[in-house]
Each structure stands twice: as C-alpha cells, then as structure tokens.
Design an enzyme around this catalytic site. Structure first.
Site, PDB file in Angstrom:
ATOM      1  N   LYS A   9      53.258  53.889  49.635  1.00 32.57           N
ATOM      2  CA  LYS A   9      53.089  53.213  50.914  1.00 32.57           C
ATOM      3  C   LYS A   9      54.460  52.862  51.527  1.00 32.57           C
ATOM      4  O   LYS A   9      55.495  52.946  50.847  1.00 32.57           O
ATOM      5  CB  LYS A   9      52.208  51.972  50.697  1.00 32.57           C
ATOM      6  N   TYR A  49      40.894  55.184  55.095  1.00 35.47           N
ATOM      7  CA  TYR A  49      40.356  53.893  54.641  1.00 35.47           C
ATOM      8  C   TYR A  49      39.008  53.556  55.284  1.00 35.47           C
ATOM      9  O   TYR A  49      38.669  52.374  55.404  1.00 35.47           O
ATOM     10  CB  TYR A  49      41.373  52.788  54.932  1.00 35.47           C
ATOM     11  N   ASN A 113      51.214  46.325  48.323  1.00 35.33           N
ATOM     12  CA  ASN A 113      50.969  46.735  46.932  1.00 35.33           C
ATOM     13  C   ASN A 113      51.430  48.154  46.609  1.00 35.33           C
ATOM     14  O   ASN A 113      50.997  48.750  45.611  1.00 35.33           O
ATOM     15  CB  ASN A 113      49.509  46.494  46.536  1.00 35.33           C
ATOM     16  N   HIS A 116      48.807  53.762  46.778  1.00 37.48           N
ATOM     17  CA  HIS A 116      47.372  54.037  46.774  1.00 37.48           C
ATOM     18  C   HIS A 116      47.105  55.113  45.741  1.00 37.48           C
ATOM     19  O   HIS A 116      47.904  56.032  45.578  1.00 37.48           O
ATOM     20  CB  HIS A 116      46.905  54.559  48.140  1.00 37.48           C
ATOM     21  N   GLU A 127      40.182  62.808  49.758  1.00 35.88           N
ATOM     22  CA  GLU A 127      41.478  62.351  50.272  1.00 35.88           C
ATOM     23  C   GLU A 127      42.518  63.474  50.265  1.00 35.88           C
ATOM     24  O   GLU A 127      43.340  63.562  51.183  1.00 35.88           O
ATOM     25  CB  GLU A 127      41.959  61.156  49.435  1.00 35.88           C
TER      26      GLU A 127
HETATM   27  N1  LIG Z   1      41.637  40.999  50.291  1.00 36.98           N
HETATM   28  C1  LIG Z   1      42.578  41.821  50.781  1.00 36.98           C
HETATM   29  N2  LIG Z   1      43.551  41.331  51.589  1.00 36.98           N
HETATM   30  C2  LIG Z   1      44.512  42.134  52.084  1.00 36.98           C
HETATM   31  N3  LIG Z   1      44.580  43.463  51.843  1.00 36.98           N
HETATM   32  C3  LIG Z   1      43.642  43.978  51.045  1.00 36.98           C
HETATM   33  C4  LIG Z   1      42.591  43.180  50.475  1.00 36.98           C
HETATM   34  N4  LIG Z   1      41.811  44.005  49.719  1.00 36.98           N
HETATM   35  C5  LIG Z   1      42.350  45.225  49.833  1.00 36.98           C
HETATM   36  N5  LIG Z   1      43.443  45.211  50.613  1.00 36.98           N
HETATM   37  C6  LIG Z   1      44.299  46.341  50.972  1.00 36.98           C
HETATM   38  O1  LIG Z   1      43.451  47.452  51.164  1.00 36.98           O
HETATM   39  C7  LIG Z   1      43.767  48.478  50.231  1.00 36.98           C
HETATM   40  C8  LIG Z   1      42.499  49.170  49.822  1.00 36.98           C
HETATM   41  O2  LIG Z   1      41.690  48.279  49.068  1.00 36.98           O
HETATM   42  P1  LIG Z   1      40.883  48.797  47.799  1.00 36.98           P
HETATM   43  O3  LIG Z   1      39.816  47.827  47.535  1.00 36.98           O
HETATM   44  O4  LIG Z   1      40.500  50.231  48.004  1.00 36.98           O
HETATM   45  O5  LIG Z   1      41.968  48.653  46.650  1.00 36.98           O
HETATM   46  P2  LIG Z   1      42.647  49.770  45.766  1.00 36.98           P
HETATM   47  O6  LIG Z   1      41.712  50.911  45.537  1.00 36.98           O
HETATM   48  O7  LIG Z   1      43.249  49.121  44.565  1.00 36.98           O
HETATM   49  O8  LIG Z   1      43.841  50.209  46.699  1.00 36.98           O
HETATM   50  P3  LIG Z   1      44.088  51.642  47.322  1.00 36.98           P
HETATM   51  O9  LIG Z   1      42.793  52.149  47.915  1.00 36.98           O
HETATM   52  O10 LIG Z   1      45.165  51.415  48.368  1.00 36.98           O
HETATM   53  O11 LIG Z   1      44.541  52.477  46.164  1.00 36.98           O
HETATM   54  C9  LIG Z   1      44.506  47.752  49.107  1.00 36.98           C
HETATM   55  O12 LIG Z   1      45.377  48.603  48.418  1.00 36.98           O
HETATM   56  C10 LIG Z   1      45.273  46.691  49.877  1.00 36.98           C
HETATM   57  O13 LIG Z   1      46.445  47.276  50.453  1.00 36.98           O
HETATM   58 MG   LIG Z   2      40.871  52.060  47.093  1.00 40.43          MG
END
Ligand SMILES: Nc1ncnc2c1ncn2[C@@H]1O[C@H](COP(=O)(O)OP(=O)(O)OP(=O)(O)O)[C@@H](O)[C@H]1O
Ligand SMILES: [Mg+2]
Length: 151
Positions: A9, A49, A113, A116, A127
């Site tokens: 990211k 997303y 974070n 992804h 994806e």
């Molecule tokens: N509660 C939240 N507050 C802020 N940002 C969030 C929150 N939950 C998720 N995100 C953001 O949205 C992204 C996608 O959420 P997801 O639940 O898919 O988590 P993930 O699968 O661990 O991450 P990613 O899909 O980016 O690999 C997260 O990586 C984070 O950047």
């Molecule tokens: Mg995810």
C-alpha cells in the site's frame, strides 16, 4: 496450485519498505508470478474493495489506497499458499498483529496497515484478474531453487 494478490500500500512504498517486505516473500521461498508499480484510481479501488462498500471506513480506505503509488504482486504456489501469505501479513489491525508478521513488525494503526493480501484462493483469482492482464503474468517458470524449497 493457487495464487494470492499482494498490494504494498502507499505507506509501504512511501516508507521505503518495498524491499524489506518483498524480501520476506522471497526468503520464505514463495514465487512471484507478476510484479509492478502502479497508481490505483478510484474506480479500481472501489472494484477491488467492493465487499466493504457501505462500511464507515470505505471512503477513507479508497482515499488511502489511491493516495500514492502502490506495488502489486502475484504470489503463486501449491495449495496453502494464500493462507501462508495471510499468516505472514498478520492481523488487519497492526496494533494487534503478532510480532514477526509484516503488520506486526512495521505498522501501528489499521488505517496504515501497509499491505493487502487475498483472503482465499477465490479472492486471489478475482483480484489477480483486476490488477493484471494475462500477458503481464508468468504463471509457470522454472526456478533453480525450486527443488530446494519444494520436495
Ligand atoms: N475498522 C476499520 N477502520 C479503518 N480501516 C479499516 C477497518 N477495517 C478494515 N479497514 C481497512 O480496510 C482494509 C480491508 O479490510 P479487511 O477486513 O478486508 O482486512 P484485511 O483482509 O486484513 O485487509 P486487506 O483486505 O487490505 O488485506 C484493511 O486492510 C484496512 O486498511
Ligand atoms: Mg481483506
């Protein structure tokens, strides 16, 4: 065989962490099928997303991922590769991610974070098709280290 899409990211790119993060993937023995630097536009971010559309953080998530260049990569391998990559990435919230994981070692907040990774083989295929043209991928290339990594 299965594959995972990884996105380094904008914060990972801005912080000079492309190398350290990709090094972990390489050192593990995982194999790249595709790799590029790109700018994600809003349409692509919303498509990638889509499952999070309507959630409170969706707007800031789209802003974040489109804010600066990212590095996208496809990691392919035997069954279990997607799960292995997710384990290396760690919990969504870096504050709760275990030390030794990418998020646990490099990050502190959920909105920054760093990386992804696809959450299932099906997501990996979906994806990968969003981010890469078939001609941009090399899906089956011999690597001299393969016999020393896969029995
Ligand atoms: N509660 C939240 N507050 C802020 N940002 C969030 C929150 N939950 C998720 N995100 C953001 O949205 C992204 C996608 O959420 P997801 O639940 O898919 O988590 P993930 O699968 O661990 O991450 P990613 O899909 O980016 O690999 C997260 O990586 C984070 O950047
Ligand atoms: Mg995810």
């Amino acid at each position: 065989m299965e594959r995972a899409l990884i996105i380094l990211k904008p914060d990972a790119v801005q912080r000079g962490l492309i190398g350290p993060i990709l090094t972990r993937i390489e050192q593990r023995g995982l194999k790249l099928q595709g790799l590029k630097l790109m700018q994600v536009d809003e349409a692509l971010a919303r498509r990638h997303y889509a499952e999070h559309e309507g959630k409170g953080f969706f707007g800031s998530l789209v802003d974040y991922i489109t804010s600066a260049p990212v590095v996208v990569a496809v990691v392919g391998g035997k069954t279990g590769t997607v799960e292995m990559v997710r384990a290396m990435v760690g919990a969504t919230n870096p504050a709760k991610a275990a030390p030794g994981t990418i998020r646990g070692d490099f990050g502190v907040e959920i909105g920054r974070n760093l990386i992804h990774a696809s959450d299932s083989p099906e997501s990996g295929e979906r994806e990968t098709a969003i981010f890469f043209q078939p001609a941009e991928l090399i899906t089956d290339w011999p690597r001299v280290s393969d016999p020393w990594i896969y029995e």
